[in-house]
Design a protein around this motif. Structure first.
Motif, PDB file in Angstrom:
ATOM      1  N   SER A   1     -10.017  -3.846 -36.261  1.00 15.67           N
ATOM      2  CA  SER A   1     -11.246  -4.864 -36.477  1.00 15.67           C
ATOM      3  C   SER A   1     -10.878  -6.174 -36.183  1.00 15.67           C
ATOM      4  CB  SER A   1     -12.018  -4.643 -37.784  1.00 15.67           C
ATOM      5  OG  SER A   1     -12.375  -3.156 -37.646  1.00 15.67           O
ATOM      6  N   SER A   2      -9.427  -6.516 -36.887  1.00 12.55           N
ATOM      7  CA  SER A   2      -9.108  -8.035 -36.700  1.00 12.55           C
ATOM      8  C   SER A   2      -8.741  -8.425 -35.575  1.00 12.55           C
ATOM      9  CB  SER A   2      -8.007  -8.196 -37.755  1.00 12.55           C
ATOM     10  OG  SER A   2      -6.905  -7.150 -37.671  1.00 12.55           O
ATOM     11  N   LEU A   3      -8.389  -7.592 -34.519  1.00 15.19           N
ATOM     12  CA  LEU A   3      -8.140  -8.070 -33.181  1.00 15.19           C
ATOM     13  C   LEU A   3      -9.046  -8.673 -32.517  1.00 15.19           C
ATOM     14  CD1 LEU A   3      -6.095  -4.870 -31.863  1.00 15.19           C
ATOM     15  CD2 LEU A   3      -5.045  -6.851 -33.103  1.00 15.19           C
ATOM     16  N   GLN A   4      -8.584  -9.816 -31.751  1.00 17.14           N
ATOM     17  CA  GLN A   4      -9.702 -10.616 -30.964  1.00 17.14           C
ATOM     18  C   GLN A   4     -10.063  -9.634 -29.747  1.00 17.14           C
ATOM     19  OE1 GLN A   4     -10.990 -13.405 -31.681  1.00 17.14           O
ATOM     20  NE2 GLN A   4     -12.188 -13.523 -29.808  1.00 17.14           N
ATOM     21  N   GLU A   5      -9.455  -8.975 -29.286  1.00 17.23           N
ATOM     22  CA  GLU A   5      -9.830  -7.998 -27.993  1.00 17.23           C
ATOM     23  C   GLU A   5     -10.899  -7.122 -28.651  1.00 17.23           C
ATOM     24  OE1 GLU A   5      -5.598  -7.420 -28.697  1.00 17.23           O
ATOM     25  OE2 GLU A   5      -6.588  -9.206 -29.132  1.00 17.23           O
ATOM     26  N   ALA A   6     -11.049  -6.901 -29.571  1.00 17.61           N
ATOM     27  CA  ALA A   6     -11.961  -5.927 -30.276  1.00 17.61           C
ATOM     28  C   ALA A   6     -13.109  -6.495 -31.026  1.00 17.61           C
ATOM     29  CB  ALA A   6     -11.199  -4.805 -31.151  1.00 17.61           C
ATOM     30  N   ALA A   7     -13.514  -7.756 -30.634  1.00 17.59           N
ATOM     31  CA  ALA A   7     -14.502  -8.377 -31.268  1.00 17.59           C
ATOM     32  C   ALA A   7     -15.936  -7.694 -31.266  1.00 17.59           C
ATOM     33  CB  ALA A   7     -14.575  -9.810 -30.870  1.00 17.59           C
ATOM     34  N   ASN A   8     -16.049  -7.050 -30.030  1.00 14.19           N
ATOM     35  CA  ASN A   8     -17.213  -6.369 -30.035  1.00 14.19           C
ATOM     36  C   ASN A   8     -17.353  -4.819 -30.338  1.00 14.19           C
ATOM     37  OD1 ASN A   8     -15.176  -5.388 -28.083  1.00 14.19           O
ATOM     38  ND2 ASN A   8     -17.062  -5.228 -26.352  1.00 14.19           N
ATOM     39  N   HIS A   9     -16.261  -4.226 -31.232  1.00 13.36           N
ATOM     40  CA  HIS A   9     -16.163  -3.164 -31.891  1.00 13.36           C
ATOM     41  C   HIS A   9     -16.883  -3.188 -33.178  1.00 13.36           C
ATOM     42  CE1 HIS A   9     -13.407  -2.612 -28.693  1.00 13.36           C
ATOM     43  NE2 HIS A   9     -12.882  -1.376 -29.067  1.00 13.36           N
ATOM     44  N   THR A  10     -18.066  -2.239 -33.006  1.00 13.42           N
ATOM     45  CA  THR A  10     -18.856  -2.165 -34.338  1.00 13.42           C
ATOM     46  C   THR A  10     -18.274  -1.097 -35.066  1.00 13.42           C
ATOM     47  OG1 THR A  10     -20.719  -3.263 -33.447  1.00 13.42           O
ATOM     48  CG2 THR A  10     -21.043  -1.952 -35.458  1.00 13.42           C
ATOM     49  N   THR A  11     -17.966  -1.379 -36.348  1.00  8.88           N
ATOM     50  CA  THR A  11     -17.287  -0.059 -37.236  1.00  8.88           C
ATOM     51  C   THR A  11     -18.526   0.912 -37.655  1.00  8.88           C
ATOM     52  OG1 THR A  11     -15.585  -1.645 -38.289  1.00  8.88           O
ATOM     53  CG2 THR A  11     -15.879   0.148 -39.342  1.00  8.88           C
ATOM     54  N   ILE A  12     -18.074   2.046 -37.814  1.00  7.92           N
ATOM     55  CA  ILE A  12     -18.796   3.212 -38.342  1.00  7.92           C
ATOM     56  C   ILE A  12     -18.242   3.662 -39.522  1.00  7.92           C
ATOM     57  CG2 ILE A  12     -20.360   5.147 -37.834  1.00  7.92           C
ATOM     58  CD1 ILE A  12     -19.563   4.665 -34.699  1.00  7.92           C
ATOM     59  N   PRO A  13     -18.764   3.179 -40.457  1.00  6.59           N
ATOM     60  CA  PRO A  13     -18.146   3.213 -41.936  1.00  6.59           C
ATOM     61  C   PRO A  13     -18.046   4.689 -42.359  1.00  6.59           C
ATOM     62  CG  PRO A  13     -19.621   1.477 -42.170  1.00  6.59           C
ATOM     63  CD  PRO A  13     -19.895   2.107 -40.710  1.00  6.59           C
ATOM     64  N   CYS A  14     -19.134   5.430 -42.204  1.00  6.17           N
ATOM     65  CA  CYS A  14     -19.230   6.895 -42.692  1.00  6.17           C
ATOM     66  C   CYS A  14     -18.551   7.732 -41.939  1.00  6.17           C
ATOM     67  CB  CYS A  14     -20.664   7.254 -42.605  1.00  6.17           C
ATOM     68  SG  CYS A  14     -21.689   7.173 -40.824  1.00  6.17           S
ATOM     69  N   LEU A  15     -17.997   7.479 -40.547  1.00  3.27           N
ATOM     70  CA  LEU A  15     -17.203   8.271 -39.757  1.00  3.27           C
ATOM     71  C   LEU A  15     -15.752   7.787 -39.708  1.00  3.27           C
ATOM     72  CD1 LEU A  15     -19.253   8.692 -36.661  1.00  3.27           C
ATOM     73  CD2 LEU A  15     -18.675  10.517 -38.499  1.00  3.27           C
ATOM     74  N   THR A  16     -15.477   6.636 -40.504  1.00  2.00           N
ATOM     75  CA  THR A  16     -13.978   6.191 -40.511  1.00  2.00           C
ATOM     76  C   THR A  16     -13.461   6.649 -41.887  1.00  2.00           C
ATOM     77  OG1 THR A  16     -14.525   4.200 -39.312  1.00  2.00           O
ATOM     78  CG2 THR A  16     -12.596   4.021 -40.667  1.00  2.00           C
ATOM     79  N   ARG A  17     -12.424   7.494 -41.679  1.00  2.00           N
ATOM     80  CA  ARG A  17     -11.898   8.120 -42.867  1.00  2.00           C
ATOM     81  C   ARG A  17     -10.530   8.621 -42.545  1.00  2.00           C
ATOM     82  NH1 ARG A  17     -16.616  10.762 -42.058  1.00  2.00           N
ATOM     83  NH2 ARG A  17     -16.348  12.819 -41.019  1.00  2.00           N
ATOM     84  N   ASN A  18      -9.708   8.956 -43.521  1.00  2.00           N
ATOM     85  CA  ASN A  18      -8.418   9.631 -43.317  1.00  2.00           C
ATOM     86  C   ASN A  18      -7.500   9.125 -42.216  1.00  2.00           C
ATOM     87  OD1 ASN A  18      -9.222  11.504 -45.443  1.00  2.00           O
ATOM     88  ND2 ASN A  18     -10.056  12.912 -43.957  1.00  2.00           N
ATOM     89  N   GLY A  19      -7.277   7.822 -42.184  1.00  2.00           N
ATOM     90  CA  GLY A  19      -6.533   7.161 -41.234  1.00  2.00           C
ATOM     91  C   GLY A  19      -7.077   7.281 -39.796  1.00  2.00           C
ATOM     92  N   SER A  20      -8.502   7.558 -39.581  1.00  2.00           N
ATOM     93  CA  SER A  20      -9.042   7.591 -38.232  1.00  2.00           C
ATOM     94  C   SER A  20     -10.318   6.654 -38.469  1.00  2.00           C
ATOM     95  CB  SER A  20      -9.728   9.189 -37.944  1.00  2.00           C
ATOM     96  OG  SER A  20     -10.240   8.905 -36.725  1.00  2.00           O
ATOM     97  N   TYR A  21     -10.229   5.736 -37.278  1.00  2.00           N
ATOM     98  CA  TYR A  21     -11.301   4.528 -37.243  1.00  2.00           C
ATOM     99  C   TYR A  21     -12.156   4.938 -36.151  1.00  2.00           C
ATOM    100  CZ  TYR A  21      -7.886   2.519 -40.719  1.00  2.00           C
ATOM    101  OH  TYR A  21      -6.940   2.409 -41.591  1.00  2.00           O
TER     102      TYR A  21
END
Length: 302
Positions: free
Chosen positions: A147-167
């Protein structure tokens, strides 16, 4: 007497066989007239579409829809989509993935991928003009937080699917663009959307992504393109008058070496023959000229 009775019986039997054959042929050529079906908000389901359970001969089996809980459903590769509208004039459907149609906005990935990674519809039944138009979300799974990478500025996090070291991220992909995932990421699914925007457009939250996914997307269909695909050919638009019509694109086959050599030999032989003809014509006129000149000289001497 028996001979005449036998002839009469044979004539009757032959006539019956001809009649039955005629009825069979007519039945085969008869196209059943079917009234349109309806399911929920879709009340104009007609050819080429059909509802599961409609009489045999109504609609095309390749374009069968199902009615579940009063909602019209289309299955594509292997996702399921609610049919929101059918336009027979434009030959397009408006679809919404069943996983994104719930009012409670349950957190989920697409039920399937209508498109391949290049953004083209994979199902041969739906090869209309919208085949490569529109935009999509690519759902990306990463092994680390980017999320903090400039190249990934257009990546929208999906919180409910982000777990156990998988984003998991939803990445908006504009028209005719191609997404190259980060080294630690891979594309797991695609979902078309009806929006043309810059590829780097950033959605502030997954709720904003869901609003667009709930609106659905358009997909075209064409029986002509379906038949072209089954024949291993691509199709092109024949007429832009609505409804659109298509034809199979002619194949441009490469010549083999032997075919190329034959063509070259034909050209060379044809050139030699043409040269010989020209030389023959020139020789003919030269001889004719000399003959006339000699005749004229002889006349003057006399």
């Amino acid at each position: 007497m028996r001979t005449e009775e036998s002839k009469t019986a044979s004539t009757i039997l032959y006539s019956i066989l001809i009649f039955l054959t005629f009825i069979k042929v007519e039945a085969r050529n008869y196209k059943q007239v079917c009234s349109s079906s309806s399911c929920g908000e879709i009340n104009n389901i007609s050819y080429p579409f059909r509802l599961r359970g409609d009489p045999s001969g109504c609609g095309d089996p390749d374009y069968e829809l199902s009615c579940v809980n009063n909602k019209t459903i289309l299955e594509i590769f292997p996702g399921k989509y609610y049919v929101k509208n059918i336009s027979y004039e434009d030959q397009v459907l408006r679809l919404v993935d069943v996983n994104f149609a719930n009012a409670n906005r349950s957190c989920s990935l697409p039920s399937g991928s209508v498109e391949n990674t290049d953004g083209f519809v994979q199902d041969f039944r739906f090869k209309g003009v919208l085949d490569s138009l529109g935009s999509r979300f690519r759902f990306v799974k990463c092994s680390r937080n980017i999320s903090s990478l400039q190249e990934a500025a257009n990546h929208t996090t999906i919180p409910c699917l982000t777990r156990n070291g998988s984003y998991v991220y939803a990445v908006y992909d504009g028209e005719y663009s191609y997404y190259n995932p980060q080294p630690s990421c891979s594309v797991v699914s695609l979902a078309p959307v009806d929006l043309l925007h810059d590829i780097n457009y950033k959605f502030p939250s997954y709720e904003a992504v869901m609003e667009l996914l709930e609106a659905g997307f358009f997909v075209g269909w064409s029986l002509e393109c379906r038949d072209c695909s089954l024949a291993g050919k691509s199709c092109v638009v024949k007429s832009w008058d609505k409804p659109l019509t298509y034809i199979c694109e002619r194949e441009n086959k490469e010549l083999t070496r032997s075919q190329g050599n034959l063509i070259i030999a034909g050209i060379v032989v044809g050139g030699l023959i043409a040269l010989l003809v020209i030389i023959g014509i020139l020789v003919f006129f030269v001889r004719k000229y000399r003959t006339r000149r000699n005749a004229s000289s002889s006349t003057e001497k006399n």
